[in-house]
Write a protein that holds these residues in place. Structure first.
Motif, PDB file in Angstrom:
ATOM      1  N   GLU A   1     105.789  57.436  94.086  1.00  0.00           N
ATOM      2  CA  GLU A   1     104.827  58.517  94.298  1.00  0.00           C
ATOM      3  C   GLU A   1     105.222  59.448  95.443  1.00  0.00           C
ATOM      4  OE1 GLU A   1     102.097  54.922  93.334  1.00  0.00           O
ATOM      5  OE2 GLU A   1     104.151  55.287  94.012  1.00  0.00           O
ATOM      6  N   THR A   2     106.098  58.957  96.338  1.00  0.00           N
ATOM      7  CA  THR A   2     106.497  59.765  97.477  1.00  0.00           C
ATOM      8  C   THR A   2     107.198  61.037  97.044  1.00  0.00           C
ATOM      9  OG1 THR A   2     106.731  57.766  98.802  1.00  0.00           O
ATOM     10  CG2 THR A   2     107.779  59.759  99.651  1.00  0.00           C
ATOM     11  N   ILE A   3     108.048  60.927  96.032  1.00  0.00           N
ATOM     12  CA  ILE A   3     108.725  62.125  95.539  1.00  0.00           C
ATOM     13  C   ILE A   3     108.224  62.542  94.162  1.00  0.00           C
ATOM     14  CG2 ILE A   3     110.808  61.708  96.886  1.00  0.00           C
ATOM     15  CD1 ILE A   3     112.146  60.730  94.311  1.00  0.00           C
ATOM     16  N   LEU A   4     107.451  61.664  93.513  1.00  0.00           N
ATOM     17  CA  LEU A   4     106.893  61.975  92.198  1.00  0.00           C
ATOM     18  C   LEU A   4     105.384  61.747  92.225  1.00  0.00           C
ATOM     19  CD1 LEU A   4     109.539  60.173  89.944  1.00  0.00           C
ATOM     20  CD2 LEU A   4     109.410  62.617  90.454  1.00  0.00           C
ATOM     21  N   PRO A   5     104.622  62.669  92.783  1.00  0.00           N
ATOM     22  CA  PRO A   5     103.175  62.462  92.875  1.00  0.00           C
ATOM     23  C   PRO A   5     102.505  62.295  91.520  1.00  0.00           C
ATOM     24  CG  PRO A   5     103.773  64.740  93.407  1.00  0.00           C
ATOM     25  CD  PRO A   5     105.043  63.955  93.370  1.00  0.00           C
TER      26      PRO A   5
ATOM     27  N   LEU B   1     110.946  63.121  86.859  1.00  0.00           N
ATOM     28  CA  LEU B   1     111.772  63.653  87.935  1.00  0.00           C
ATOM     29  C   LEU B   1     112.599  64.843  87.455  1.00  0.00           C
ATOM     30  CD1 LEU B   1     113.625  61.475  90.529  1.00  0.00           C
ATOM     31  CD2 LEU B   1     114.542  63.648  89.781  1.00  0.00           C
ATOM     32  N   LEU B   2     113.216  64.713  86.292  1.00  0.00           N
ATOM     33  CA  LEU B   2     114.021  65.816  85.774  1.00  0.00           C
ATOM     34  C   LEU B   2     113.176  67.035  85.448  1.00  0.00           C
ATOM     35  CD1 LEU B   2     116.503  63.906  83.447  1.00  0.00           C
ATOM     36  CD2 LEU B   2     117.051  65.084  85.572  1.00  0.00           C
ATOM     37  N   GLY B   3     111.935  66.801  85.006  1.00  0.00           N
ATOM     38  CA  GLY B   3     111.059  67.908  84.672  1.00  0.00           C
ATOM     39  C   GLY B   3     110.526  68.651  85.874  1.00  0.00           C
ATOM     40  N   ASP B   4     110.649  68.047  87.050  1.00  0.00           N
ATOM     41  CA  ASP B   4     110.181  68.675  88.294  1.00  0.00           C
ATOM     42  C   ASP B   4     111.256  68.499  89.354  1.00  0.00           C
ATOM     43  OD1 ASP B   4     108.391  70.023  89.934  1.00  0.00           O
ATOM     44  OD2 ASP B   4     107.393  68.196  90.589  1.00  0.00           O
ATOM     45  N   LEU B   5     112.504  68.728  88.954  1.00  0.00           N
ATOM     46  CA  LEU B   5     113.647  68.383  89.785  1.00  0.00           C
ATOM     47  C   LEU B   5     113.695  69.169  91.085  1.00  0.00           C
ATOM     48  CD1 LEU B   5     116.148  66.633  90.001  1.00  0.00           C
ATOM     49  CD2 LEU B   5     117.423  68.372  88.750  1.00  0.00           C
ATOM     50  N   ALA B   6     113.430  70.455  91.024  1.00  0.00           N
ATOM     51  CA  ALA B   6     113.526  71.282  92.224  1.00  0.00           C
ATOM     52  C   ALA B   6     112.584  70.792  93.320  1.00  0.00           C
ATOM     53  CB  ALA B   6     113.235  72.741  91.878  1.00  0.00           C
ATOM     54  N   ALA B   7     111.321  70.564  92.967  1.00  0.00           N
ATOM     55  CA  ALA B   7     110.353  70.094  93.951  1.00  0.00           C
ATOM     56  C   ALA B   7     110.652  68.665  94.379  1.00  0.00           C
ATOM     57  CB  ALA B   7     108.937  70.182  93.374  1.00  0.00           C
TER      58      ALA B   7
ATOM     59  N   ARG C   1     111.256  67.110  98.249  1.00  0.00           N
ATOM     60  CA  ARG C   1     110.545  65.974  98.841  1.00  0.00           C
ATOM     61  C   ARG C   1     111.504  64.846  99.192  1.00  0.00           C
ATOM     62  NH1 ARG C   1     106.571  67.672  94.905  1.00  0.00           N
ATOM     63  NH2 ARG C   1     107.530  66.343  93.330  1.00  0.00           N
ATOM     64  N   LEU C   2     112.519  64.656  98.358  1.00  0.00           N
ATOM     65  CA  LEU C   2     113.489  63.604  98.587  1.00  0.00           C
ATOM     66  C   LEU C   2     114.296  63.863  99.859  1.00  0.00           C
ATOM     67  CD1 LEU C   2     115.012  61.102  97.569  1.00  0.00           C
ATOM     68  CD2 LEU C   2     116.418  62.622  96.183  1.00  0.00           C
ATOM     69  N   ALA C   3     114.677  65.105 100.073  1.00  0.00           N
ATOM     70  CA  ALA C   3     115.525  65.448 101.212  1.00  0.00           C
ATOM     71  C   ALA C   3     114.881  65.104 102.545  1.00  0.00           C
ATOM     72  CB  ALA C   3     115.874  66.935 101.164  1.00  0.00           C
ATOM     73  N   VAL C   4     113.554  65.163 102.602  1.00  0.00           N
ATOM     74  CA  VAL C   4     112.848  64.858 103.845  1.00  0.00           C
ATOM     75  C   VAL C   4     113.088  63.411 104.274  1.00  0.00           C
ATOM     76  CG1 VAL C   4     110.560  64.695 104.908  1.00  0.00           C
ATOM     77  CG2 VAL C   4     111.102  66.608 103.387  1.00  0.00           C
ATOM     78  N   ASN C   5     113.319  62.526 103.320  1.00  0.00           N
ATOM     79  CA  ASN C   5     113.470  61.101 103.618  1.00  0.00           C
ATOM     80  C   ASN C   5     114.907  60.665 103.867  1.00  0.00           C
ATOM     81  OD1 ASN C   5     110.624  59.979 102.988  1.00  0.00           O
ATOM     82  ND2 ASN C   5     111.081  61.284 101.240  1.00  0.00           N
ATOM     83  N   LEU C   6     115.849  61.586 103.742  1.00  0.00           N
ATOM     84  CA  LEU C   6     117.250  61.225 103.844  1.00  0.00           C
ATOM     85  C   LEU C   6     117.857  61.650 105.168  1.00  0.00           C
ATOM     86  CD1 LEU C   6     118.443  62.204 100.264  1.00  0.00           C
ATOM     87  CD2 LEU C   6     118.008  59.908 101.124  1.00  0.00           C
TER      88      LEU C   6
END
Length: 271
Positions: free
Chosen positions: A59-63, A231-237, A241-246
């Protein structure tokens, strides 16, 4: 991007999410094992150039996962950021279309063509890549498309394990942008007896400064089939969100934040 220390698991505060996590725990054990091996192998492949390795709730990157049935999306995700430091690309005498492949995919195809040239024919694979590139090149700039690797070309990308009847489906992610038409990642889904069981997503930014030698690869493992579609359907967003955790080098931050990744529109047709 955040440089703070990463915790192994992000806390989930709502009671309903904790309940769902407990229900999924048993189901997720095989995913944990597979993903742990994957990220470990990534570290070895990267020769100690592993920037980040975390486990977070889907849910963190896929609400959208919060609104889907339990088990269809909300597995914990294993995420790694690393620089593959790929081997050389011996392209002399090989079909030019193979240069569109990310380094990891090129090395896989080239290796299989050497160990089993009758099964993996690079000319056949290159023909599939050429047709896909032409089709994507006719689409609007900023549109991403999936290409299912099928037929004889599949032997250059995917191996099978007959002992457990496991196969795989692989989709290459094509993008047309200001740098032209290229492949910016791939999705790999394992199948058992024809049923998709789990997926991995690999993103390989090919923007300026994100080349093979100093490149960046993001691996998302532990995806359920439904989660991979979301994830693929909302890849840009999702990538934002993913980048914040890396944790990645400052010099590579723009690889994930300059708007390269766009939502995937669908499959490249066979004809």
């Amino acid at each position: 991007m955040s440089r703070s220390a990463q915790r192994n698991i992000l806390p989930v505060h709502q009671n309903d999410r904790r309940t769902r996590s407990r229900r999924l725990r048993i189901l997720a054990v095989p995913v944990y094992s597979i993903a742990a091996v994957l990220l470990l192998s990534s570290a070895v492949q990267a020769k100690k150039v592993l920037y980040s390795k975390i486990l977070i709730a889907a849910e963190t990157i896929l609400p959208q996962c919060a609104d889907l049935p339990a088990g269809s999306c909300a597995y914990p995700l294993f995420i790694g950021a690393h620089s593959p430091r790929m081997k050389g690309r011996p392209e002399e005498g090989l079909p030019p279309a193979l240069s569109n492949l990310p380094g990891a995919r090129f090395n896989t195809a080239f290796s299989f063509s050497q160990t089993d040239p009758d099964l993996c024919q690079l000319e056949t694979f290159a023909g599939d890549l050429s047709r896909a590139a032409v089709w994507v090149g006719q689409k609007a700039t900023g549109t991403a498309w999936l290409q299912r690797v099928e037929g004889a070309a599949k032997a250059c990308q995917v191996h099978y394990s007959p002992s457990i009847r496991m196969g795989a489906n692989q989709d290459l992610i094509w993008l047309r942008d200001d740098l032209g038409v290229t492949i910016v990642g791939w999705r790999w889904c394992s199948t058992i007896a024809g049923e998709v069981k789990g997926c991995e997503l690999h993103l390989t930014p090919r923007r300026r400064g994100c080349g093979v030698k100093e490149g960046l690869e993001i691996t998302v493992a532990g995806l359920s089939p439904r989660a991979s579609e979301v994830l693929l359907g909302d890849l840009a967003a999702s990538v934002t969100r993913l980048a914040v955790n890396l944790i990645i080098p400052v010099s590579l931050e723009h690889c994930l934040t300059d708007g390269q990744f766009v939502d995937v529109a669908g499959f490249v047709p066979d004809d």
